[in-house]
Design a protein around this motif. Sequence first.
Motif, short mmCIF file in Angstrom:
data_model
loop_
_atom_site.label_atom_id
_atom_site.label_comp_id
_atom_site.label_asym_id
_atom_site.label_seq_id
_atom_site.Cartn_x
_atom_site.Cartn_y
_atom_site.Cartn_z
N SER A 1 0.83 -1.21 0.00
CA SER A 1 0.00 0.00 0.00
C SER A 1 0.87 1.26 0.00
O SER A 1 0.57 2.22 -0.72
CB SER A 1 -0.92 0.01 1.22
N GLU A 2 1.91 1.27 0.80
CA GLU A 2 2.81 2.43 0.84
C GLU A 2 3.46 2.67 -0.52
O GLU A 2 3.52 3.80 -1.00
CB GLU A 2 3.88 2.23 1.91
N THR A 3 3.95 1.62 -1.12
CA THR A 3 4.60 1.74 -2.43
C THR A 3 3.60 2.23 -3.47
O THR A 3 3.91 3.11 -4.28
CB THR A 3 5.19 0.38 -2.87
N LYS A 4 2.39 1.69 -3.44
CA LYS A 4 1.35 2.09 -4.39
C LYS A 4 1.01 3.57 -4.20
O LYS A 4 0.91 4.32 -5.17
CB LYS A 4 0.11 1.23 -4.19
N ASP A 5 0.86 4.00 -2.94
CA ASP A 5 0.56 5.41 -2.65
C ASP A 5 1.67 6.33 -3.13
O ASP A 5 1.41 7.39 -3.71
CB ASP A 5 0.30 5.61 -1.16
N GLU A 6 2.92 5.93 -2.90
CA GLU A 6 4.06 6.74 -3.36
C GLU A 6 4.03 6.90 -4.87
O GLU A 6 4.27 7.99 -5.40
CB GLU A 6 5.38 6.10 -2.93
N ARG A 7 3.75 5.82 -5.57
CA ARG A 7 3.72 5.89 -7.04
C ARG A 7 2.57 6.76 -7.52
O ARG A 7 2.71 7.50 -8.50
CB ARG A 7 3.64 4.49 -7.63
N PHE A 8 1.40 6.67 -6.85
CA PHE A 8 0.29 7.53 -7.22
C PHE A 8 0.65 9.00 -7.02
O PHE A 8 0.37 9.84 -7.88
CB PHE A 8 -0.96 7.21 -6.39
N LEU A 9 1.29 9.32 -5.89
CA LEU A 9 1.67 10.70 -5.62
C LEU A 9 2.68 11.21 -6.65
O LEU A 9 2.60 12.35 -7.11
CB LEU A 9 2.22 10.83 -4.20
N LYS A 10 3.64 10.36 -7.02
CA LYS A 10 4.61 10.75 -8.05
C LYS A 10 3.91 11.01 -9.38
O LYS A 10 4.22 11.96 -10.08
CB LYS A 10 5.67 9.66 -8.23
N GLU A 11 2.97 10.14 -9.73
CA GLU A 11 2.26 10.29 -10.99
C GLU A 11 1.41 11.57 -10.98
O GLU A 11 1.36 12.30 -11.96
CB GLU A 11 1.37 9.07 -11.26
N ILE A 12 0.75 11.84 -9.84
CA ILE A 12 -0.04 13.06 -9.71
C ILE A 12 0.85 14.28 -9.86
O ILE A 12 0.51 15.23 -10.57
CB ILE A 12 -0.80 13.08 -8.36
N SER A 13 1.99 14.25 -9.20
CA SER A 13 2.93 15.37 -9.28
C SER A 13 3.41 15.59 -10.72
O SER A 13 3.45 16.72 -11.21
CB SER A 13 4.12 15.11 -8.36
#
Length: 156
Positions: A78-90
């Motif tokens: 979940s943490e890894t998935k959230d980090e990737r989502f935040l990077k993609e959003i950024s």
Amino acid sequence: MRQVIERRRLQSERIDGLEGAPSVELQLESATHSVLSKEIAEKTQELRQLRGEDLHGLNLDQLKQLEKLVQGGLSQISETKDERFLKEISTLEKKGAELKEENLILKQQVEKLPLVVKGQPSEPFPHLHKSGDPPPPPQGYNTSDISLTLGLPFPS
């Protein structure tokens, strides 16, 4: 002559004795193979248990430990998935800002283009008109049945 025959016989017996017994290298290889086979079987069993299969042989403590291990793995996922989502959003926000800036620049360039007001041809771009009416045809062309207007009229 007898000595030669006896030595030959003894040497032949020694060779036959060595062939029957496995070599030290072969014994070591066999031991390594059995250890690795046992380890593979254990890891395969652990993997099945992590998948939720083959749990019937586990006691309560082992089940709790397995649950803790699975929950730890899920939280890392979940943490890894959230980090990737935040990077993609950024990344998408940066791209959006760049596109807005590029759009603003293009709008400014379009505003600077010399445009034709009805009946007054502009020299660099005689085919552009501000009004929604089609431009007058160039001299010498018969356009009585064909007309093409591209784009939308500019707001006044």
